[in-house]
Design a protein around this motif. Structure first.
Motif, PDB file in Angstrom:
ATOM      1  N   LEU B 253       0.839  -1.201   0.000  1.00  0.00           N
ATOM      2  CA  LEU B 253       0.000   0.000   0.000  1.00  0.00           C
ATOM      3  C   LEU B 253       0.876   1.254   0.000  1.00  0.00           C
ATOM      4  O   LEU B 253       0.604   2.228  -0.712  1.00  0.00           O
ATOM      5  N   TRP B 254       1.953   1.205   0.772  1.00  0.00           N
ATOM      6  CA  TRP B 254       2.875   2.347   0.879  1.00  0.00           C
ATOM      7  C   TRP B 254       3.503   2.657  -0.481  1.00  0.00           C
ATOM      8  O   TRP B 254       3.689   3.825  -0.838  1.00  0.00           O
ATOM      9  N   VAL B 257       0.965   4.543  -2.466  1.00  0.00           N
ATOM     10  CA  VAL B 257       0.896   5.932  -1.997  1.00  0.00           C
ATOM     11  C   VAL B 257       2.072   6.717  -2.571  1.00  0.00           C
ATOM     12  O   VAL B 257       1.927   7.832  -3.080  1.00  0.00           O
ATOM     13  N   ASP B 266      -3.255  13.740  -7.274  1.00  0.00           N
ATOM     14  CA  ASP B 266      -3.989  14.188  -6.083  1.00  0.00           C
ATOM     15  C   ASP B 266      -5.260  13.394  -5.844  1.00  0.00           C
ATOM     16  O   ASP B 266      -5.643  13.163  -4.693  1.00  0.00           O
ATOM     17  N   VAL B 269      -4.329  10.217  -4.059  1.00  0.00           N
ATOM     18  CA  VAL B 269      -3.914  10.526  -2.680  1.00  0.00           C
ATOM     19  C   VAL B 269      -5.150  10.815  -1.834  1.00  0.00           C
ATOM     20  O   VAL B 269      -5.327  10.270  -0.743  1.00  0.00           O
ATOM     21  N   ARG B 270      -6.028  11.631  -2.387  1.00  0.00           N
ATOM     22  CA  ARG B 270      -7.237  11.995  -1.649  1.00  0.00           C
ATOM     23  C   ARG B 270      -8.151  10.784  -1.420  1.00  0.00           C
ATOM     24  O   ARG B 270      -8.742  10.641  -0.340  1.00  0.00           O
ATOM     25  N   LEU B 272      -7.274   7.696  -1.050  1.00  0.00           N
ATOM     26  CA  LEU B 272      -6.717   6.896   0.044  1.00  0.00           C
ATOM     27  C   LEU B 272      -7.003   7.539   1.398  1.00  0.00           C
ATOM     28  O   LEU B 272      -7.411   6.862   2.343  1.00  0.00           O
ATOM     29  N   ILE B 273      -6.796   8.843   1.484  1.00  0.00           N
ATOM     30  CA  ILE B 273      -7.036   9.543   2.756  1.00  0.00           C
ATOM     31  C   ILE B 273      -8.516   9.445   3.138  1.00  0.00           C
ATOM     32  O   ILE B 273      -8.852   9.224   4.300  1.00  0.00           O
ATOM     33  N   GLU B 274      -9.384   9.565   2.139  1.00  0.00           N
ATOM     34  CA  GLU B 274     -10.827   9.466   2.420  1.00  0.00           C
ATOM     35  C   GLU B 274     -11.227   8.059   2.853  1.00  0.00           C
ATOM     36  O   GLU B 274     -12.069   7.885   3.730  1.00  0.00           O
ATOM     37  N   GLU B 275     -10.612   7.069   2.218  1.00  0.00           N
ATOM     38  CA  GLU B 275     -10.894   5.679   2.587  1.00  0.00           C
ATOM     39  C   GLU B 275     -10.494   5.445   4.047  1.00  0.00           C
ATOM     40  O   GLU B 275     -11.239   4.835   4.820  1.00  0.00           O
ATOM     41  N   GLY B 276      -9.312   5.939   4.400  1.00  0.00           N
ATOM     42  CA  GLY B 276      -8.853   5.798   5.777  1.00  0.00           C
ATOM     43  C   GLY B 276      -9.745   6.562   6.749  1.00  0.00           C
ATOM     44  O   GLY B 276     -10.091   6.057   7.819  1.00  0.00           O
ATOM     45  N   ALA B 277     -10.153   7.768   6.361  1.00  0.00           N
ATOM     46  CA  ALA B 277     -10.988   8.594   7.241  1.00  0.00           C
ATOM     47  C   ALA B 277     -12.341   7.924   7.484  1.00  0.00           C
ATOM     48  O   ALA B 277     -12.859   7.940   8.602  1.00  0.00           O
TER      49      ALA B 277
END
Lengths: 285, 285
Positions: B253-254, B257, B266, B269-270, B272-277
């Motif tokens: 995964l890293w 990223v 972007d 990146v977004r 992934l961040i949204e999935e995590g959030a």
């Protein structure tokens, strides 16, 4: 307390901007605070609660006549807003910001010809709450605010430092690029690690079990991942070069950890954990 | 509350063992608690404060005559102690443990011929404090305790479940290997990520600046890294296969990223961040 500004315009009356407005007024550092933002409802709330004295959704109107303008929008928005602000604010107006990436906005200030009176700043303070409703007059007390003056003259530097000290912060002067390299590791890398860990769990079919078995360790480690995706994406874009370097350094270390585990090299695994524990204990709770 | 044990021996009177002793006695689930451990000073403290009723540094003596033995030592020590405990405890004695890796000790119980009365358990509770002085009768209230009965018979399973419910925990039955796979990601992977991040910072020549600029995000993300290195090394060893798999999945995964950042993608990146959030918000504060 010596006044920092007769008329300060704060562009973005959210957690940081709102807290600065409130704290600056209470400390007597701001005589009159003009708030600017896109949300009329948020500005109305800020007016009603006395966080600001005047509100405009039009940034140019808000900054006209100000002695000091504070850009308190997300990192990428600050860079974009600077053009309009530099054009509308008077030639003696001190310009500053609170974005968590400093080199792009400092370069932009120089490019726009306002480098001599632009003083970048980054308060190491925050929280997950957003909007003027989250404003907290004590948010900056005892916190470090990095100031990246670049080519700014003495008077604007003093104005910005005075403002932060008035609200209880400690001011640390740094080169913008040095700041961005440090926060890439101390702030943006942890955020990306936390988001990635959560994305990994979110994509796992055993997720219901994960949620049941998550302890305090997982909760602490990933708390930051619940933050605003748009804000973090902007930070990642603005600080891409330093963040990529941090990501690569982490990948190298991770490969070493992987090898030690695969070889069953307990001594190396333990050395790494001890090295981390020593650093973390130096930081304190 | 129906009594779980007339005479319970708790091997390792630390945060978990001490809290269980205290909570079990208060709930009336334990009539008499025998504590065992290597540190006489810690046992004396536990006796003095009423956490235990009797103390022995010799494990065989401590478990003799017990109805129930709880191994509450570090993960690797629990596996090692089981041989002596199985030999010294009576043939009807129920055996359990609290180690955070379950397959190794459950296999060992079967190998030693005590599988029918060994019920593995892992309370999802803890903290950074250690020793009997850290004992807290409310530590398990509302917490999940995973129970991995394996081939244990009904009566020992009931005894162990009754004990945990008596101290306020919710009992969840799981296969030992399934448990180890989940905690590899929910607990051991976050610990290794936090330790690695701290080791990276600890090895950086800008460390003094890092310490100055660390905000709440870094503090939360790395809190777990200050834990006991010996304990975590043991866990990593005991759960190596699952942890290696988790480490490899994180590395994959890293790399994704990294690529998205390098390409300036972007949107990815977004995403992934949204999935995590989204995952993190499901977990709650």
């Amino acid at each position: 307390m010596k006044i920092a500004s007769q008329r300060v315009a704060i562009v973005g009356v959210g957690l940081i901007g709102g807290s600065l407005a409130l704290a600056g007024k209470r400390a007597g550092a701001f005589a009159h605070v003009v708030g600017a933002g896109r949300s009329q409802a948020n500005l109305d709330l800020a007016l009603r609660t006395g966080i600001i004295d005047e509100a405009h959704t039009d940034v140019a109107r808000a900054v006209r006549g100000a002695d000091l303008v504070v850009l308190a929008a997300p990192a990428d928005a600050c860079v974009e807003l600077l053009t309009a602000v530099a054009a509308a604010a008077g030639p003696a107006c001190v310009l500053t910001d609170v974005a968590s990436v400093k080199a792009p906005i400092c370069s932009e200030a120089v490019r726009l010809g306002v480098g001599s009176r632009f003083v970048g700043a980054h308060p190491i303070a925050g929280g997950t709450a957003t909007g003027a409703a989250a404003a907290d007059a004590s948010l900056f007390v005892g916190r470090t605010v990095v100031v990246t003056p670049g080519v700014a003259e003495r008077a604007p530097r003093d104005t910005v430092a005075r403002m932060w000290r008035a609200v209880g912060a400690e001011v640390l002067d740094l080169d913008a690029d040095a700041h961005d390299g440090v926060v890439a590791v101390s702030s943006h890398l942890p955020q990306l690690l936390a988001s990635s860990l959560c994305a990994l769990v979110g994509g796992d079919q055993r997720q219901a079990l994960f949620l049941r078995l998550c302890g305090a360790g997982f909760r602490d480690t990933t708390r930051i991942a619940a933050g605003d995706a748009a804000m973090w994406t902007a930070i990642a874009r603005e600080n891409r070069r330093h963040l990529l370097d941090a990501v690569d350094r982490f990948a190298e270390l991770w490969a070493r950890v992987r090898d030690a585990l695969a070889r069953g090299d307990d001594a190396e695994v333990r050395a790494l954990i001890e090295e981390g524990a020593a650093m973390r204990r130096r930081l304190g709770a």
